[in-house]
Structure formats: structure tokens, C-alpha cells
Write a protein that holds these residues in place. Structure first.
Motif, PDB file in Angstrom:
ATOM      1  N   GLU A  47       0.920  -1.389  -0.032  1.00  0.00           N
ATOM      2  CA  GLU A  47       0.063  -0.030   0.007  1.00  0.00           C
ATOM      3  C   GLU A  47       0.877   1.176  -0.079  1.00  0.00           C
ATOM      4  OE1 GLU A  47      -1.848  -2.470   3.672  1.00  0.00           O
ATOM      5  OE2 GLU A  47      -1.898  -0.205   3.788  1.00  0.00           O
ATOM      6  N   ASP A  48       1.991   1.179   0.767  1.00  0.00           N
ATOM      7  CA  ASP A  48       2.913   2.477   0.769  1.00  0.00           C
ATOM      8  C   ASP A  48       3.363   2.523  -0.546  1.00  0.00           C
ATOM      9  OD1 ASP A  48       2.522   2.743   3.435  1.00  0.00           O
ATOM     10  OD2 ASP A  48       4.229   1.250   3.957  1.00  0.00           O
ATOM     11  N   LEU A  49       3.865   1.635  -1.271  1.00  0.00           N
ATOM     12  CA  LEU A  49       4.349   1.733  -2.592  1.00  0.00           C
ATOM     13  C   LEU A  49       3.335   2.331  -3.580  1.00  0.00           C
ATOM     14  CD1 LEU A  49       6.414  -1.688  -3.329  1.00  0.00           C
ATOM     15  CD2 LEU A  49       7.074   0.418  -2.152  1.00  0.00           C
ATOM     16  N   ILE A  50       2.035   1.815  -3.336  1.00  0.00           N
ATOM     17  CA  ILE A  50       1.084   2.517  -4.286  1.00  0.00           C
ATOM     18  C   ILE A  50       0.973   3.852  -3.954  1.00  0.00           C
ATOM     19  CG2 ILE A  50      -1.387   2.238  -4.838  1.00  0.00           C
ATOM     20  CD1 ILE A  50      -1.065  -0.906  -4.328  1.00  0.00           C
ATOM     21  N   SER A  51       0.648   4.203  -2.634  1.00  0.00           N
ATOM     22  CA  SER A  51       0.443   5.541  -2.287  1.00  0.00           C
ATOM     23  C   SER A  51       1.509   6.685  -2.715  1.00  0.00           C
ATOM     24  CB  SER A  51       0.008   5.959  -1.009  1.00  0.00           C
ATOM     25  OG  SER A  51       1.087   5.690  -0.015  1.00  0.00           O
ATOM     26  N   LEU A  52       2.793   5.907  -2.682  1.00  0.00           N
ATOM     27  CA  LEU A  52       3.932   6.886  -3.041  1.00  0.00           C
ATOM     28  C   LEU A  52       3.936   6.997  -4.419  1.00  0.00           C
ATOM     29  CD1 LEU A  52       6.993   5.391  -0.850  1.00  0.00           C
ATOM     30  CD2 LEU A  52       6.136   7.911  -0.951  1.00  0.00           C
ATOM     31  N   ALA A  53       3.735   5.777  -5.286  1.00  0.00           N
ATOM     32  CA  ALA A  53       3.644   6.090  -6.666  1.00  0.00           C
ATOM     33  C   ALA A  53       2.603   6.979  -7.145  1.00  0.00           C
ATOM     34  CB  ALA A  53       3.404   4.627  -7.432  1.00  0.00           C
ATOM     35  N   GLU A  54       1.282   6.924  -6.563  1.00  0.00           N
ATOM     36  CA  GLU A  54       0.417   7.894  -6.828  1.00  0.00           C
ATOM     37  C   GLU A  54       0.905   9.377  -6.529  1.00  0.00           C
ATOM     38  OE1 GLU A  54      -3.301   6.574  -5.567  1.00  0.00           O
ATOM     39  OE2 GLU A  54      -4.339   8.066  -6.648  1.00  0.00           O
ATOM     40  N   GLU A  55       1.352   9.501  -5.322  1.00  0.00           N
ATOM     41  CA  GLU A  55       1.600  10.945  -4.968  1.00  0.00           C
ATOM     42  C   GLU A  55       2.882  11.298  -5.957  1.00  0.00           C
ATOM     43  OE1 GLU A  55       3.434  11.118  -1.006  1.00  0.00           O
ATOM     44  OE2 GLU A  55       3.665  13.190  -1.295  1.00  0.00           O
ATOM     45  N   ILE A  56       3.789  10.638  -6.208  1.00  0.00           N
ATOM     46  CA  ILE A  56       5.038  11.058  -6.880  1.00  0.00           C
ATOM     47  C   ILE A  56       4.430  11.433  -8.701  1.00  0.00           C
ATOM     48  CG2 ILE A  56       7.143  10.558  -7.828  1.00  0.00           C
ATOM     49  CD1 ILE A  56       7.597   9.061  -5.261  1.00  0.00           C
ATOM     50  N   SER A  57       3.480  10.650  -8.868  1.00  0.00           N
ATOM     51  CA  SER A  57       2.918  10.958 -10.216  1.00  0.00           C
ATOM     52  C   SER A  57       2.220  12.031 -10.402  1.00  0.00           C
ATOM     53  CB  SER A  57       2.152   9.651 -10.713  1.00  0.00           C
ATOM     54  OG  SER A  57       0.875   9.600  -9.858  1.00  0.00           O
ATOM     55  N   GLN A  58       2.056  12.719  -9.257  1.00  0.00           N
ATOM     56  CA  GLN A  58       1.104  13.924  -9.400  1.00  0.00           C
ATOM     57  C   GLN A  58       1.941  15.318  -8.961  1.00  0.00           C
ATOM     58  OE1 GLN A  58      -1.976  13.196  -6.420  1.00  0.00           O
ATOM     59  NE2 GLN A  58      -3.050  11.597  -7.774  1.00  0.00           N
ATOM     60  N   PHE A  59       3.186  15.067  -8.726  1.00  0.00           N
ATOM     61  CA  PHE A  59       4.005  16.039  -8.311  1.00  0.00           C
ATOM     62  C   PHE A  59       4.181  17.300  -9.522  1.00  0.00           C
ATOM     63  CE2 PHE A  59       7.241  13.860  -4.977  1.00  0.00           C
ATOM     64  CZ  PHE A  59       6.217  14.118  -4.120  1.00  0.00           C
ATOM     65  N   ASP A  60       4.128  16.550 -10.753  1.00  0.00           N
ATOM     66  CA  ASP A  60       4.251  17.448 -11.997  1.00  0.00           C
ATOM     67  C   ASP A  60       2.963  18.723 -11.971  1.00  0.00           C
ATOM     68  OD1 ASP A  60       6.054  17.980 -13.677  1.00  0.00           O
ATOM     69  OD2 ASP A  60       5.571  16.344 -15.050  1.00  0.00           O
ATOM     70  N   GLU A  61       1.993  17.917 -11.804  1.00  0.00           N
ATOM     71  CA  GLU A  61       0.732  18.928 -11.695  1.00  0.00           C
ATOM     72  C   GLU A  61       0.668  19.846 -10.470  1.00  0.00           C
ATOM     73  OE1 GLU A  61      -3.157  17.140 -12.580  1.00  0.00           O
ATOM     74  OE2 GLU A  61      -2.260  16.156 -14.216  1.00  0.00           O
ATOM     75  N   LYS A  62       1.279  19.442  -9.367  1.00  0.00           N
ATOM     76  CA  LYS A  62       1.166  19.984  -8.110  1.00  0.00           C
ATOM     77  C   LYS A  62       1.946  21.210  -8.422  1.00  0.00           C
ATOM     78  CE  LYS A  62       1.242  18.309  -3.790  1.00  0.00           C
ATOM     79  NZ  LYS A  62       1.552  17.275  -2.813  1.00  0.00           N
ATOM     80  N   LEU A  63       3.360  20.868  -8.992  1.00  0.00           N
ATOM     81  CA  LEU A  63       4.372  21.969  -9.031  1.00  0.00           C
ATOM     82  C   LEU A  63       3.691  22.857  -9.945  1.00  0.00           C
ATOM     83  CD1 LEU A  63       7.886  20.567  -9.566  1.00  0.00           C
ATOM     84  CD2 LEU A  63       7.183  22.281  -7.843  1.00  0.00           C
ATOM     85  N   LYS A  64       3.099  22.779 -10.981  1.00  0.00           N
ATOM     86  CA  LYS A  64       2.619  23.801 -12.105  1.00  0.00           C
ATOM     87  C   LYS A  64       1.396  24.814 -11.401  1.00  0.00           C
ATOM     88  CE  LYS A  64       3.614  21.332 -16.341  1.00  0.00           C
ATOM     89  NZ  LYS A  64       3.230  19.885 -16.717  1.00  0.00           N
ATOM     90  N   ALA A  65       0.468  23.824 -10.419  1.00  0.00           N
ATOM     91  CA  ALA A  65      -0.102  24.663  -9.756  1.00  0.00           C
ATOM     92  C   ALA A  65       0.275  25.604  -8.738  1.00  0.00           C
ATOM     93  CB  ALA A  65      -1.320  23.676  -8.807  1.00  0.00           C
ATOM     94  N   ALA A  66       1.473  25.282  -8.159  1.00  0.00           N
ATOM     95  CA  ALA A  66       2.007  26.191  -7.399  1.00  0.00           C
ATOM     96  C   ALA A  66       2.776  27.363  -7.908  1.00  0.00           C
ATOM     97  CB  ALA A  66       3.150  25.357  -6.306  1.00  0.00           C
ATOM     98  N   GLN A  67       3.055  27.164  -9.097  1.00  0.00           N
ATOM     99  CA  GLN A  67       3.730  28.420  -9.868  1.00  0.00           C
ATOM    100  C   GLN A  67       2.851  29.411 -10.353  1.00  0.00           C
ATOM    101  OE1 GLN A  67       6.200  26.154 -12.661  1.00  0.00           O
ATOM    102  NE2 GLN A  67       7.741  25.698 -11.098  1.00  0.00           N
TER     103      GLN A  67
END
Ligand code: HEC
Length: 164
Positions: A144-164
Motif C-alpha cells: 500500500e505504501d508503494l502504491i500511495s507513493l507512486a500515486e503521490e509522486i506521479s502527481q508532483f508535476d501537476e502540483k508543481l505547476k499549480a504552485a507556480q
């Protein structure tokens, strides 16, 4: 006899008072010197300004450059604080892959899909993909940890763009 004692005490007090006053004088002298130095340094600034106008102009330009950089840093810091990651990622992964997945010791994770990341994590954990560091890290983690990490990391890109 008593008169002698009184005379002695008052004598001692007088000496003490004199010493005390002398000390105050020394302190006052020090303060005066400090004041003089401050006064001098105040004088030197306008002199430098009037005799070296070009240099001063340059200094002003440098200052605004510094200000720009400071502003940029502040904006960045603002973005970073807006960019929150899970404690799981921060504690285990950020040191090597960066607080936003941008990579450091470890490769950049930004822009990878959830499946790609999860597959990599599973392969590291099973030993199919050999990496001592990643293997050691993941060996104690649940699926479950691997899955939630994978999910979180895959969203970094969009989160970063949203923060800029
Ligand atoms: C001590 C440093 C370090 C830590 C901590 C670390 N990694 Fe890595 N990671 C690496 C290195 C080095 C590689 C490259 C390994 C390779 O390709 O053989 C890597 C590779 C990866 C990859 C594959 C990337 C690719 O391009 O194929 C993923 C995904 C990954 N790590 C995720 C994580 C996650 C999630 C965590 C936290 C649980 C984590 N890593 C913690 C160093 C680290």
C-alpha cells in the motif's frame, strides 16, 4: 576608639567611591570613542557618494540585482511551502529524489506515470531491478505504501505547476 573605626570606614568608603568614579570615567571615555567612530563613519559615506558617483551607481544596480534574486528566492520559498508532500515521501525519499521529485542523488521522478513508478518500486523491492539503496529502503514497506507513493509522486508535476 569608635572614632577611629568611623574614620577608617569613611576612609574606605571614600577610596571605594574614588575607584568607582574612575571606572565610570573610563566607561564614559570608551563610549565617547565609540561615538566618535560612529560619527566618523557617517561622515565618510557622503564623501564617498559625492566623489565617486559612478561607483555608487554601480552599487545601486548591484543592489537591485540582489533584490531581484531575493524576490525570486522568496517566491520559490513560497512555492515550496505551498508544495506539500506526505511524511512518508519526505522522510524516506526526499533526501535523494528532492522535495518535489526533481532529483538529487537519485534520478528525477517528475513526469513519470504512477504505473512506471510503481513498477520500478516493485522491481527494486523484489530485487528484479538491482539497486542496493532502493532495495534496502523498500524492503520494509508495504505494498500500500508503494502504491500511495507512486500515486503521490506521479502527481508532483501537476502540483508543481499549480504552485507556480
Ligand atoms: C539514498 C538515496 C535514495 C533514497 C532515499 C531513495 N531513492 Fe529512489 N533511487 C535512488 C537511486 C540512486 C536510484 C537509481 C537506481 C537505478 O536506476 O538503478 C533510484 C531510483 C528510483 C526510482 C526509479 C527511477 C527511474 O528513473 O527508473 C524510483 C521510482 C524511486 N527511486 C523512488 C523512490 C521512492 C518512492 C523513495 C522513497 C521511498 C526513494 N526512491 C528513496 C536513490 C534513492
Amino acid at each position: 576608639m569608635i572614632r577611629h573605626i568611623i574614620a577608617l570606614i569613611s576612609g574606605a568608603l571614600t577610596v571605594a567611591a574614588i575607584v568607582y568614579m574612575a571606572k565610570l570615567d573610563i566607561e564614559a571615555e570608551k563610549l565617547k570613542k565609540i561615538e566618535e567612530i560612529i560619527e566618523k563613519s557617517k561622515l565618510e559615506v557622503p564623501v564617498a557618494k559625492t566623489t565617486q558617483p559612478i561607483q555608487q551607481q554601480q552599487e545601486e544596480e548591484e543592489e537591485s540585482e540582489e533584490e531581484k534574486q531575493l524576490k525570486m528566492l522568496k517566491e520559490k520559498a513560497g512555492n515550496m511551502s505551498a508544495f506539500e508532500v506526505s511524511p512518508l515521501y519526505r522522510r524516506n525519499c526526499a533526501s535523494c529524489h528532492g522535495v518535489n521529485g526533481n532529483g538529487a542523488v537519485g534520478p528525477k521522478l517528475l513526469g513519470k506515470s504512477k504505473d512506471e513508478i510503481l513498477q520500478a518500486l516493485k522491481d527494486f523491492k523484489s530485487g528484479k531491478r538491482k539497486n542496493y539503496v532502493m532495495y534496502g529502503l523498500l524492503s520494509n514497506m508495504k505494498e500500500e505504501d508503494l502504491i500511495s507513493l507512486a500515486e503521490e509522486i506521479s502527481q508532483f508535476d501537476e502540483k508543481l505547476k499549480a504552485a507556480q
